[in-house]
Scaffold this active site. Structure first.
Site, PDB file in Angstrom:
ATOM      1  N   ASP A 161       0.983  -1.187  -0.031  1.00 26.84           N
ATOM      2  CA  ASP A 161      -0.040   0.138  -0.064  1.00 26.84           C
ATOM      3  C   ASP A 161       0.818   1.370  -0.034  1.00 26.84           C
ATOM      4  O   ASP A 161       1.789   1.361   0.611  1.00 26.84           O
ATOM      5  CB  ASP A 161      -0.895   0.076   1.250  1.00 26.84           C
ATOM      6  CG  ASP A 161      -1.860   1.119   1.209  1.00 26.84           C
ATOM      7  OD1 ASP A 161      -2.841   1.230   0.392  1.00 26.84           O
ATOM      8  OD2 ASP A 161      -1.652   1.918   2.254  1.00 26.84           O
ATOM      9  N   GLU A 207      14.680 -15.671  -0.249  1.00 27.22           N
ATOM     10  CA  GLU A 207      14.983 -16.559   0.417  1.00 27.22           C
ATOM     11  C   GLU A 207      14.025 -17.933   0.657  1.00 27.22           C
ATOM     12  O   GLU A 207      14.312 -18.808   1.066  1.00 27.22           O
ATOM     13  CB  GLU A 207      15.319 -16.203   2.097  1.00 27.22           C
ATOM     14  CG  GLU A 207      16.612 -15.053   2.204  1.00 27.22           C
ATOM     15  CD  GLU A 207      16.562 -14.529   3.412  1.00 27.22           C
ATOM     16  OE1 GLU A 207      15.933 -15.021   4.517  1.00 27.22           O
ATOM     17  OE2 GLU A 207      17.292 -13.725   3.677  1.00 27.22           O
TER      18      GLU A 207
END
Length: 552
Positions: free
Chosen positions: A218, A267
């Site tokens: 956002d 990751e």
């Protein structure tokens, strides 16, 4: 002919190539408060979403984006977050969130959640302690606290205005002011402070460990403010927004933040993604957010705001594809969301921005909306669908003032403040106190005519908007020429008001005019937004209609 022109099933989602799934994904936005209510309190919740996931699987979407369900006082529909690791009791618990994620994955759907890093709630523990500790508190450095101007500090620190109207600063009883680009209940975080960056890296890992497939960020363009928080100097802020780089929006420093976030995301296995809500002056600046080491997608607001007019649509499609190509990111296409008037109502009125107050011509709006949807889904890249648009829902433009909850509605000189009209709970059944939304009514009143727009009423009707969406998404999955890509081949020799382009083995023709146009048929009809007939190698393309073609 019927819009049902393919026998392929949306279940093809299970066989789709997973690599870079986000490059051609169709992502469905759920506004949790208005999607489905499981406990009869009039407000949608996570358990309601979980129960309705089969609808989204059958619709044929790839992923579900959930607007905020975090702990929040709800000053701005959940975009004022008090605890980023907790579910608000109105929506359920963390166990409910876990159930949504698990069930979605079992159905072949991915889950993207909202992240709100530009500001917190004023009820966040950091802000409450900062206020309580007073001027000079170290915690105040995590927000933008400043002394005021004037002889006694009675004037705001600068001339910035809130996006919701009025000053972007609120003064506390102790004399200091704090910055909020949105509502006063949404103080802006100071991203120059290392504790803020550390906290959000931890929040990312919390939800990634929960199993979410990505984040919609956002106000991705707002985290970094220009050094010194300079005045605008009397410029009209509302006219500048979206046209210029502002001292509080689209500052270059945001990109360092997103590079650090990308390292965390990479990751994790499963191709997790970031999606930016980034309002920028140009699509070229939007492309900066989706460079290979930053975010994966960014909303295309230039496209969302385009009028139903062939020349302008052509230009925006070209500029969008051209801007994304150098950075290797997919273009995105969106027609509606929780902040703008639904496109079935925008297209029912003369062009007038993304906030429309009048219902307009319902038949015209729906016809154009159906045609616009097929155009959007034919373009290369990823598409976003807002809940209820698959039902052809219009905006509710006649909500009484006493039920409205949009914070900008209550602030002078802001945007129109009529976002509640696109947030009215959606109908699932023909009858019931809230047309299947829940057993206890709905937090915003639904129109009496919505039973016939419900999922139940439209399912199985070959002429319904719901079945058009189902057919379009099934065809998009099945056809090798649709989905990912970075270019189209335009047919330039077409009558004025028409758009026509090719992709491998596929063509799309759009009539944006108010009259039928006779043209040669480029192939075999796959799907159309309105009934069409091909005779003698030609088609009388109806007004405001899109046709998909299978080509040699």
């Amino acid at each position: 002919m019927s819009q049902h022109s393919t026998d392929e099933s949306p279940a093809l989602a299970t066989t789709r190539e997973a690599t870079d799934w986000w490059r051609d994904a169709v992502i469905y936005q759920v506004y949790p408060r208005s999607f489905a209510d499981s406990n009869g309190d009039g407000t949608g919740d996570l358990e309601g979403i979980r129960r309705r996931l089969p609808h989204l699987r059958d619709l044929g979407v790839d992923a579900v984006w959930l607007s905020p369900f975090y702990a929040s006082p709800q000053a701005d529909g959940g975009y004022d977050v008090a605890d980023y690791r907790a579910v608000d009791p109105m929506y359920g618990t963390l166990l409910d969130a876990d159930a949504v994620i698990r069930d979605a994955h079992a159905l072949g759907l991915r889950i993207i959640v909202d992240l709100v890093p530009n500001h917190s709630s004023d009820q966040h523990e950091w802000f409450k302690r900062a206020v309580a500790d007073g001027p000079g508190s170290p915690l105040r450095e995590r927000y933008h606290f400043r002394p005021g101007k004037g002889e006694n500090g009675e004037l705001p620190p600068n001339d910035w205005e809130s996006i919701f109207g009025g000053p972007a600063w609120t003064r506390l009883p102790d004399g200091e002011w704090y910055l909020h680009l949105f509502a006063p209940e949404q103080p802006d975080l100071n991203w120059e402070h290392p504790a803020v960056a550390d906290e959000f890296r931890s929040i990312l890992r919390f939800w990634l460990d929960m199993g979410v497939d990505g984040f919609r960020i956002d106000v991705a363009h707002g985290l970094v403010k220009a050094e010194g928080l300079p005045d605008l100097g009397g410029a009209d802020q509302l006219k500048l927004l979206g046209n210029d780089v502002m001292p509080f929006f689209d500052q270059d420093g945001v990109h360092e933040i997103y590079r650090s976030w990308r390292l965390i995301l990479d990751e994790y296995d499963g191709e997790r993604v970031f999606v930016a809500e980034a309002w920028t002056p140009t699509v070229q600046r939007t492309a900066n957010y989706v460079r290979p080491d930053e975010l994966h997608q960014a909303f295309n607001f230039q496209y969302l705001g385009a009028p139903w007019e062939a020349t302008e649509l052509h230009q925006i499609i070209d500029s969008s594809l051209d801007a994304m190509r150098p950075v290797g990111a997919p273009a995105t296409w969106v027609l509606s969301n929780h902040d703008v008037t639904r496109h079935a109502t925008r297209y029912a009125n003369p062009p007038g921005g993304t906030q429309i107050r009048t219902a307009g011509d319902r038949e015209l709006g729906l016809r154009r909306a159906r045609a616009a949807t097929l155009l959007m889904l034919a373009l290369p890249g990823s598409a976003y669908i807002y809940q209820g648009e698959e039902l052809g829902l219009p905006d509710v433009t006649d909500l009484p003032d006493e039920v409205r909850q949009d914070p900008s509605f209550f602030r002078a000189q802001g945007q129109d403040g009529f976002r509640d009209g696109c947030r009215v709970p959606i109908p699932w059944t023909r009858t019931g106190s809230s047309y299947g939304f829940g057993d206890g009514g709905s937090w915003l009143p639904q129109p009496a005519t919505w039973g016939e727009l419900s999922v139940e009423a439209q399912t199985g009707d070959p002429d319904s908007t719901l079945e058009l969406y189902r057919a379009a998404l099934a065809t998009r999955r099945a056809h090798a020429g649709l989905g990912a890509g970075d270019s189209v081949k335009w047919h330039d020799e077409v009558p004025a008001g028409l758009l026509s382009f090719e992709r491998p083995g596929f063509a799309c023709t759009v009539n944006t005019t108010g009259a039928p146009v006779r043209i040669p048929a480029p192939g075999t009809v796959l799907l159309s937004s309105a009934p069409v007939t091909v005779e003698d190698g030609h088609i009388d393309l109806p007004a405001d209609t899109t046709v998909w073609w299978e080509t040699p």
